[in-house]
Design an enzyme around this catalytic site. Structure first.
Site, PDB file in Angstrom:
ATOM      1  N   SER A 104       0.581  -1.255   0.158  1.00 48.47           N
ATOM      2  CA  SER A 104      -0.066   0.077   0.205  1.00 48.47           C
ATOM      3  C   SER A 104       0.763   1.154   0.105  1.00 48.47           C
ATOM      4  O   SER A 104       1.772   1.405   0.884  1.00 48.47           O
ATOM      5  CB  SER A 104      -0.990  -0.135   1.203  1.00 48.47           C
ATOM      6  OG  SER A 104      -1.695   1.230   1.150  1.00 48.47           O
ATOM      7  N   GLY A 105       0.670   2.150  -0.755  1.00 47.52           N
ATOM      8  CA  GLY A 105       1.417   3.461  -1.065  1.00 47.52           C
ATOM      9  C   GLY A 105       2.683   3.502  -1.734  1.00 47.52           C
ATOM     10  O   GLY A 105       3.233   4.430  -2.003  1.00 47.52           O
ATOM     11  N   THR A 109      -1.584   2.738  -8.257  1.00 53.77           N
ATOM     12  CA  THR A 109      -2.905   3.349  -8.925  1.00 53.77           C
ATOM     13  C   THR A 109      -2.143   4.659  -9.620  1.00 53.77           C
ATOM     14  O   THR A 109      -2.547   4.598 -10.794  1.00 53.77           O
ATOM     15  CB  THR A 109      -3.619   3.902  -7.645  1.00 53.77           C
ATOM     16  OG1 THR A 109      -4.001   2.894  -6.866  1.00 53.77           O
ATOM     17  CG2 THR A 109      -4.767   4.518  -8.326  1.00 53.77           C
ATOM     18  N   ASN A 156      -1.534   5.498   3.277  1.00 53.19           N
ATOM     19  CA  ASN A 156      -1.589   5.946   1.942  1.00 53.19           C
ATOM     20  C   ASN A 156      -2.770   7.078   1.813  1.00 53.19           C
ATOM     21  O   ASN A 156      -3.862   6.621   2.320  1.00 53.19           O
ATOM     22  CB  ASN A 156      -1.653   5.150   0.843  1.00 53.19           C
ATOM     23  CG  ASN A 156      -1.975   5.618  -0.466  1.00 53.19           C
ATOM     24  OD1 ASN A 156      -1.844   6.801  -0.749  1.00 53.19           O
ATOM     25  ND2 ASN A 156      -1.854   4.630  -1.540  1.00 53.19           N
ATOM     26  N   SER A 159      -5.505   5.555  -0.874  1.00 53.19           N
ATOM     27  CA  SER A 159      -5.332   4.042  -0.767  1.00 53.19           C
ATOM     28  C   SER A 159      -6.625   3.498  -1.383  1.00 53.19           C
ATOM     29  O   SER A 159      -7.802   3.919  -1.068  1.00 53.19           O
ATOM     30  CB  SER A 159      -5.080   3.840   0.706  1.00 53.19           C
ATOM     31  OG  SER A 159      -5.066   2.424   0.539  1.00 53.19           O
ATOM     32  N   SER A 160      -6.014   2.856  -2.230  1.00 53.16           N
ATOM     33  CA  SER A 160      -7.579   1.859  -2.938  1.00 53.16           C
ATOM     34  C   SER A 160      -7.890   1.171  -2.027  1.00 53.16           C
ATOM     35  O   SER A 160      -7.099   0.300  -1.535  1.00 53.16           O
ATOM     36  CB  SER A 160      -7.039   1.244  -4.098  1.00 53.16           C
ATOM     37  OG  SER A 160      -6.013   2.041  -4.877  1.00 53.16           O
ATOM     38  N   GLY A 399      -2.615  -2.771  -2.098  1.00 54.25           N
ATOM     39  CA  GLY A 399      -1.393  -3.604  -1.830  1.00 54.25           C
ATOM     40  C   GLY A 399      -1.429  -4.167  -0.510  1.00 54.25           C
ATOM     41  O   GLY A 399      -2.244  -3.940   0.185  1.00 54.25           O
ATOM     42  N   GLU A 401      -0.945  -4.860   3.071  1.00 58.76           N
ATOM     43  CA  GLU A 401      -0.946  -3.802   4.077  1.00 58.76           C
ATOM     44  C   GLU A 401      -0.870  -4.144   5.577  1.00 58.76           C
ATOM     45  O   GLU A 401      -1.348  -5.456   5.864  1.00 58.76           O
ATOM     46  CB  GLU A 401      -2.081  -3.011   3.870  1.00 58.76           C
ATOM     47  CG  GLU A 401      -3.183  -3.452   4.022  1.00 58.76           C
ATOM     48  CD  GLU A 401      -4.462  -2.337   3.443  1.00 58.76           C
ATOM     49  OE1 GLU A 401      -4.123  -1.437   2.912  1.00 58.76           O
ATOM     50  OE2 GLU A 401      -5.506  -2.838   3.891  1.00 58.76           O
TER      51      GLU A 401
HETATM   52  N1  ATP Z   1       4.969   8.079 -10.163  1.00 60.86           N
HETATM   53  C1  ATP Z   1       4.577   8.719  -9.012  1.00 60.86           C
HETATM   54  N2  ATP Z   1       4.914  10.319  -9.267  1.00 60.86           N
HETATM   55  C2  ATP Z   1       4.578  11.069  -8.184  1.00 60.86           C
HETATM   56  N3  ATP Z   1       4.066  10.567  -7.158  1.00 60.86           N
HETATM   57  C3  ATP Z   1       3.543   9.280  -6.806  1.00 60.86           C
HETATM   58  C4  ATP Z   1       3.825   8.445  -7.908  1.00 60.86           C
HETATM   59  N4  ATP Z   1       3.585   7.073  -7.656  1.00 60.86           N
HETATM   60  C5  ATP Z   1       2.999   7.305  -6.253  1.00 60.86           C
HETATM   61  N5  ATP Z   1       3.048   8.573  -6.097  1.00 60.86           N
HETATM   62  C6  ATP Z   1       2.485   9.222  -4.842  1.00 60.86           C
HETATM   63  O1  ATP Z   1       2.263   8.059  -3.800  1.00 60.86           O
HETATM   64  C7  ATP Z   1       1.092   7.941  -3.337  1.00 60.86           C
HETATM   65  C8  ATP Z   1       0.445   6.721  -3.203  1.00 60.86           C
HETATM   66  O2  ATP Z   1       0.334   6.102  -4.618  1.00 60.86           O
HETATM   67  P1  ATP Z   1      -0.788   5.161  -4.880  1.00 60.86           P
HETATM   68  O3  ATP Z   1      -1.988   5.562  -4.443  1.00 60.86           O
HETATM   69  O4  ATP Z   1      -0.590   4.860  -6.259  1.00 60.86           O
HETATM   70  O5  ATP Z   1      -0.153   3.829  -4.168  1.00 60.86           O
HETATM   71  P2  ATP Z   1      -0.993   2.476  -4.258  1.00 60.86           P
HETATM   72  O6  ATP Z   1       0.199   1.624  -4.412  1.00 60.86           O
HETATM   73  O7  ATP Z   1      -2.028   2.529  -5.347  1.00 60.86           O
HETATM   74  O8  ATP Z   1      -1.408   2.281  -2.859  1.00 60.86           O
HETATM   75  P3  ATP Z   1      -2.807   1.453  -2.306  1.00 60.86           P
HETATM   76  O9  ATP Z   1      -2.362   0.133  -2.256  1.00 60.86           O
HETATM   77  O10 ATP Z   1      -2.947   1.896  -0.772  1.00 60.86           O
HETATM   78  O11 ATP Z   1      -3.799   1.887  -3.108  1.00 60.86           O
HETATM   79  C9  ATP Z   1       0.221   8.990  -4.565  1.00 60.86           C
HETATM   80  O12 ATP Z   1      -0.746   9.469  -3.864  1.00 60.86           O
HETATM   81  C10 ATP Z   1       1.370   9.926  -4.844  1.00 60.86           C
HETATM   82  O13 ATP Z   1       1.272  10.975  -3.967  1.00 60.86           O
HETATM   83 MG    MG Z   2      -4.063   2.198  -5.001  1.00 59.63          MG
END
Ligand code: ATP
Ligand code: MG
Length: 1144
Positions: A104-105, A109, A156, A159-160, A399, A401
């Site tokens: 997660s994070g 996404t 996050n 977070s999804s 992800g 967590e």
């Molecule tokens: N390529 C990127 N460029 C800039 N910021 C990023 C990038 N990837 C992630 N982030 C930052 O990290 C944060 C978390 O990313 P994201 O929501 O994609 O995580 P996740 O893997 O989907 O988590 P979860 O499993 O909780 O959904 C985003 O809100 C963003 O601020």
């Molecule tokens: Mg996500």
């Protein structure tokens, strides 16, 4: 293998590490992160480290740089892997998927959004509207789904809280035609409760902070998340420091702008206004539900604050009493089939309310997804028309967590991640190594941790945690979470990845009867068993379902189809939440396994969301559990590409002279070897049992490039061959057609000949010489032949007719033919039906009193002037030069034309030569030789140039002269027959005379005489001595009657002979007319060769007034019928004369 980065950025592909050790791996990862290089390859797998800051690497330039390029041509990027997946899909028509994993994070996404953005940017170059709209919906759906399915967690901020797998469908051109979103287990418990510091789903805050005043008012809401139980935790109202204040402001602003974006996205996707209102009404109802409180007085439980209930009922379009009843009572079916209402305890009421709120939200989310799907699903797809429908799937799931308090949801999420890790292991590590062994490639086995054991711990039948949970849920009686934990402890005590306080009493991080721990592939997670059973049962009282089904809001009703069942019908236990989730994840894994996978492995660099901090321990942990090091090892020792020999040969055989178009080697493998050797790639490949293994993508790329240059040439070659084949086929067909046509034409010609022969074989003996025989219709090819044969027959037939005419009648027939030709049918009655006497003045029957005198005078003239025969003689009325009409006698001989005075013993008044007409083209005056000096000769220097008659029955004739002093006369009938027409006879005899004396005449002033005269020369032979044939079967007399005959000898059978003669003349004339319509070149030539000169003696048949000149002056002569007029006579008129004719 990326080449475009300097070494200061570290190795862009971990495969290039000097040594594959954790230290070097981490060193490289850290160096690249610090240098702002967040992506690194392991072959085709992209390792991505969350930068936690805006990066300038996703713009249009970057998209252009990666479009259509191979992986190693540019620095590592998500775009490169997206392009690889797209190319594989387009080139090989393979379904592909991009699996994004990480905790997660870690940035899953975000990565999925960039991938979608790239695919959208490189497709639909033609900007087709329908494709653009599909792309738009696909992109906009992210925003909506994030608002309703994402939330701030402690790990996050976005977070999804649901899993998302999106299939994008492509047509043959590689343009997106639609898509489908599968959503997995939404963490609905978040609706009613969040951990400390976390928020409810974004949608609630966006509505409360972004909704305008009227909207909130209509939803009975206020602009403060802290007022609502369900959003209070995430409202972050307690602003203690200025930093918190800033954060709160930023979040609020964010919510406001996000709300606007979501509203516009909903519209763009195609949600109707009513649907959008319904969505927000449901959100408001949920918020209000959270504020419903219960109080109990003794046994009975009541709702505190009826207003809230009323508002909920208004927002859900239901009856307020039903809402209240649903919250306070539940309907239960007794064993005897009766239905009773059972009041809730306060706790049950709270449980029911929360369950209702969670279900409302879950169904709303599900409905939004299905609504988007209905909009983007591929419509009117026809594989024949549109080619194979290929798919790229993008998986972005929650992800792995670990929270302080991990509950049922975390258990499911982590199980899901175990499954995906298992898939990765299977495809990348296990299957690959197994394949090398199977194919006989020398291979040093690489050990890796296989998490199948943890997967089994969760999902194994009867023994797995899910089974134990389900069993506990199904057990009747009071089975609590603790009982369930006991059961797990008993059954799983020996499992190396399971423990609990009971099994490890010394481990104080866990509580007795509360916690159990699973050693996941990504770390140990301690779960609190509290609420597991309830969440697994996912109990929702049927009363709420019925309440929603009965809502008058169609959107709500649609979300609750199961509400139509009555309480007695709901018997079957629904599947538990965990089983449903497991089934959906198994289906997902199956779906991914049948596609060509591309991996993005996300790493979270620190827990602080810091763009600069690289927490070595955390990162190393992730690298370890993601199996990245093993991945590098397998990749380094392994091969980038493999393909079965026949398929490889098929694809690249054109690049080698020995294999194109077909090889003559013993096996396909040898042929593949020939290709590889020709290109000098021996060092980069290995030959397996059935497959060729290529180590580096560069080799493949070179082959691919060569193939791409050859394909257009081959296409042209194939087109050439195919077009040639088609042309030859067409040619053969045409030839066959022509052969058939030729045969048919020959048959038609022969058939025509046979038919003509059959019909005409006996015409010689037929009475009419075949005139009545109908000609068969000729085939087109014989049109000319037909016209020639008909003409030949006509000629022959005319000759048969003409040769039978006795010489004595020949003169008359010729004259009649000449008259027919000259008058061209324009004069109705021209005396054809009677015998032409010619010399009427010497006829005793016609002129009984004067004939003797005339005979005497004519003899004298004959002796004196030496003419041969009388051409025509008759009385006439003539206009003299003083414009007075007088009776005269007209005598036309073969040498002279005489004007005689009948009253003075036929004294010659005028004489002018007839035969001296010669050169037509050069009219000339000739010397008039007068026989008597007393005779005034008006026309002595002129010659006849033609004559005019009318088309009527009058007997008027105008003889034109070259001196423009024309003779106008009206022929008079003798006593024999007062109504006799003599104009035709005069015309015929004159024209015939001119023709016989070497001149020519034309019936019209249009100069079409040549042919007719030629024909006459042919059909009227000079020696016709055969006796009349067919006289006996001559047509009956038409009644007009002719004179009784010129001699007594000819009197008997006179009528019959006349009729026969008339018919012969008519036939000859018709033959003449028929044939003369088409000029006959042969005849014209004959005519010219015979040296016959042309001379013009035109006959003009006037329909109205007759035109002439007298003494050079133009005159017009009209004909009028005058009652009481006895004989025709001229009268002077204004512009000429009028011929007054007696009324008949
Ligand atoms: N390529 C990127 N460029 C800039 N910021 C990023 C990038 N990837 C992630 N982030 C930052 O990290 C944060 C978390 O990313 P994201 O929501 O994609 O995580 P996740 O893997 O989907 O988590 P979860 O499993 O909780 O959904 C985003 O809100 C963003 O601020
Ligand atoms: Mg996500």
């Amino acid at each position: 293998m990326a080449e475009l980065e300097g070494l200061e950025f570290g190795k862009s592909d971990f495969v290039l590490l000097d040594e594959v050790t954790m230290e070097q791996f981490m060193e490289n990862l850290k160096l690249r992160f610090e240098k702002g290089r967040i992506y690194t390859y392991i072959g085709e797998v992209v390792v991505s480290v969350n930068p936690y800051r805006e990066m300038e690497i996703y713009g249009k330039d970057a998209i252009d740089a990666y479009r259509g390029r191979e992986l190693y041509e540019n620095p590592p990027h998500l775009y490169a892997v997206s392009d690889a997946a797209y190319k594989a899909m387009k080139r090989r028509a393979k379904d592909t998927c991009i699996v994004i994993s990480g905790e997660s994070g870690a940035g899953k996404t975000e990565a999925s959004k960039y991938i979608m953005q790239y695919i959208a940017a490189i497709t639909n170059p033609g900007q087709r509207a329908e494709v653009e709209s599909v792309k738009n919906v696909l992109l906009k759906s992210n925003c909506v789904l994030e608002a309703f399915g994402n939330a701030k967690t402690n790990r996050n901020d976005n977070s999804s809280r649901f899993g998302k797998y999106m299939d994008i469908n492509f047509n043959f051109n590689g343009d997106p035609t639609g898509g489908h979103i599968n959503n997995y287990l939404l963490e609905k418990s978040r609706v009613v409760q969040q951990q400390e510091g976390e928020r409810n789903f974004h949608s609630f805050y966006q509505l409360l902070r972004g909704g305008c005043e009227e909207t909130l008012e209509s939803l009975h809401l206020e602009n403060d998340a802290a007022l609502y139980t369900y959003t209070r935790e995430g409202a972050a109202t307690a602003v203690s420091s200025s930093d918190d204040r800033k954060l709160w402001d930023a979040t609020s602003n964010n919510d406001r702008t996000s709300h606007k974006a979501v509203m516009s996205a909903l519209e763009v996707i195609g949600f109707s206004k009513e649907e959008i209102t319904s969505i927000y009404q449901i959100l408001a109802a949920i918020l209000l539900l959270g504020n419903v409180e219960f109080g109990s007085e003794g046994e009975s439980v009541q709702i505190l604050g009826q207003d809230t209930v009323n508002h909920i009922s208004e927002l859900t379009a239901t009856d307020p009493d039903s809402v209240a009843k649903g919250l306070l009572f539940r309907t239960v079916a007794t064993g005897g089939g009766e239905v009773i209402e059972k009041g809730h305890t306060e706790k049950d009421a709270c449980f029911g309310r929360d369950a209702f709120a969670k279900a409302l939200y879950e169904r709303l989310f599900g409905w939004i997804v299905s609504r988007i799907n209905s909009i983007i699903e591929v419509k009117n797809y026809n594989p024949v028309l549109h080619g194979k429908n290929t798919v790229i799937g993008v998986l972005d799931i929650y992800g792995f967590e670990i929270f302080d308090n991990n509950s049922f949801e975390q258990f499911c999420i982590n199980y899901c991640n175990e499954k995906l890790q298992q898939l990765f292991i299977e495809l990348i590590l296990q299957q690959e190594q197994e394949e090398y062994q199977r194919e006989g490639i020398t291979w040093q086995h690489i050990d890796y941790f296989n998490n199948q054991i943890i997967v089994d711990l969760v999902e194994q039948q009867h023994k797995g945690i899910l089974s134990i949970l389900d069993e506990a849920c199904l057990t009747v009686g009071k089975v609590t979470d603790t009982v369930c934990l006991d059961s797990m402890d008993t059954k799983l005590a020996q499992h190396p990845h399971y423990t609990s306080r009971k099994l490890s009493p010394t481990d104080k991080t866990m509580d007795f009867k509360k916690h159990f721990r699973i050693r996941h592939y990504a770390g140990d997670v301690t779960y609190s068993v509290e609420g597991f059973l309830d969440k697994n049962k996912d109990l929702l009282f049927q009363d709420f379902k019925r309440l929603m089904y009965n809502s008058s809001n169609p959107v709500l009703k649609e979300m609750w189809p199961d509400g139509q069942l009555s309480i007695t019908e709901v018997t079957k236990r629904p599947l538990t939440a965990a089983t449903l989730f497991k089934n959906s994840i198994v289906a997902l894994v199956d779906k991914l396994a049948c596609k060509e996978p591309y991996y993005v492995r996300c790493i979270k660099p620190n827990e602080m969301k810091s763009p600069v901090l690289f927490d070595d321990a955390r990162c190393q942990h992730q690298v370890a559990y993601l199996g990245l090091l093993e991945n590098v090892m397998v990749r380094r020792a392994g091969f980038a590409y493999r393909q079965q020999y026949p398929r490889f040969l098929q694809r690249y055989k054109m690049t080698c002279e020995y294999t194109w178009p077909n090889h003559l080697m013993a096996t396909d493998r040898e042929a593949v070897e020939a290709i590889i050797t020709q290109h000098g790639f021996q060092g980069d490949v290995a030959y397996g049992q059935t497959k060729l293994f290529v180590r580096t993508p560069r080799t493949l790329f070179t082959l691919e490039q060569e193939r791409n240059t050859l394909v257009p040439i081959l296409v042209l070659f194939l087109q050439k061959v195919w077009r040639g084949a088609l042309a030859r086929l067409r040619c053969r067909r045409m030839r066959a057609i022509y052969t058939i046509m030729g045969c048919y034409k020959r048959y038609k010609v022969k058939a025509h000949f046979w038919e003509v022969e059959r019909r005409f074989v006996s015409v010689r003996t037929m009475p009419d010489y075949g005139k009545s025989v109908e000609w068969p219709a000729p085939p087109a090819a014989l049109a000319q032949f037909h016209s020639i044969t008909t003409m030949l027959h006509r000629r022959w037939w005319a000759r048969q007719i003409v040769k039978n005419i006795p010489p004595s009648d020949m003169l008359e027939v010729r004259a009649k033919v000449a008259a027919l030709t000259s008058l061209s049918g324009e004069r109705k009655d021209w005396g054809v039906g009677r015998a032409w006497e010619r010399d009427y003045l010497s006829s005793v029957r016609d002129c009984p009193h004067t004939s003797a005198a005339f005979i005497r005078v004519s003899k004298e003239l004959k002796n004196k002037d030496g003419y041969g025969q009388v051409v025509f003689s008759a009385f006439c009325r003539k206009m003299n030069r003083f414009n007075k009409s007088t009776d005269r006698a007209l005598l036309v001989t073969d040498k002279f034309v005489y004007k005689l005075e009948p009253k003075k013993q036929y004294k010659v008044l005028k004489r002018f030569p007839l035969d001296s007409v010669s050169e037509l083209s050069k009219p000339r005056r000739f010397l008039q030789t007068c026989c008597q000096p007393s005779v005034k000769c008006l026309f002595c220097f002129s010659q006849f140039t033609g004559l005019s008659v009318t088309s009527g029955a009058d007997q008027m004739v105008a003889l034109h002269t070259s001196s423009q002093d024309d003779v106008l006369l009206c022929l008079q009938q003798g006593e024999l027959c007062p109504n006799q027409d003599r104009v035709g006879e005069l015309v015929g005899t004159l024209v015939d005379h001119f023709m016989r004396t070497g001149g020519s005449c034309s019936g019209r002033l249009r100069g079409e005489s040549t042919f007719r005269e030629s024909l006459q020369l042919v059909i009227v032979p000079p020696s016709a001595e055969v006796a009349p044939a067919g006289a006996d079967e001559a047509a009956p007399d038409d009644g007009e009657g002719g004179p009784a005959g010129r001699s007594a000898a000819r009197a008997p059978g006179r009528r019959v002979v006349d009729a026969a003669r008339r018919r012969v003349a008519q036939d000859a004339a018709v033959a003449l007319e028929t044939v003369s319509r088409k000029p006959d070149v042969a005849l014209i030539r004959m005519h010219v060769e015979n040296g016959i000169r042309k001379s013009l003696f035109p006959v003009k048949v006037c329909r109205s007034a007759l035109q002439l000149h007298m003494r050079g002056k133009p005159k017009k002569v009209t004909v009028e019928t005058k009652p009481g007029q006895n004989v025709a006579d001229f009268k002077k008129s204004k512009d000429g004369f009028i011929l007054l004719v007696p009324e008949k």
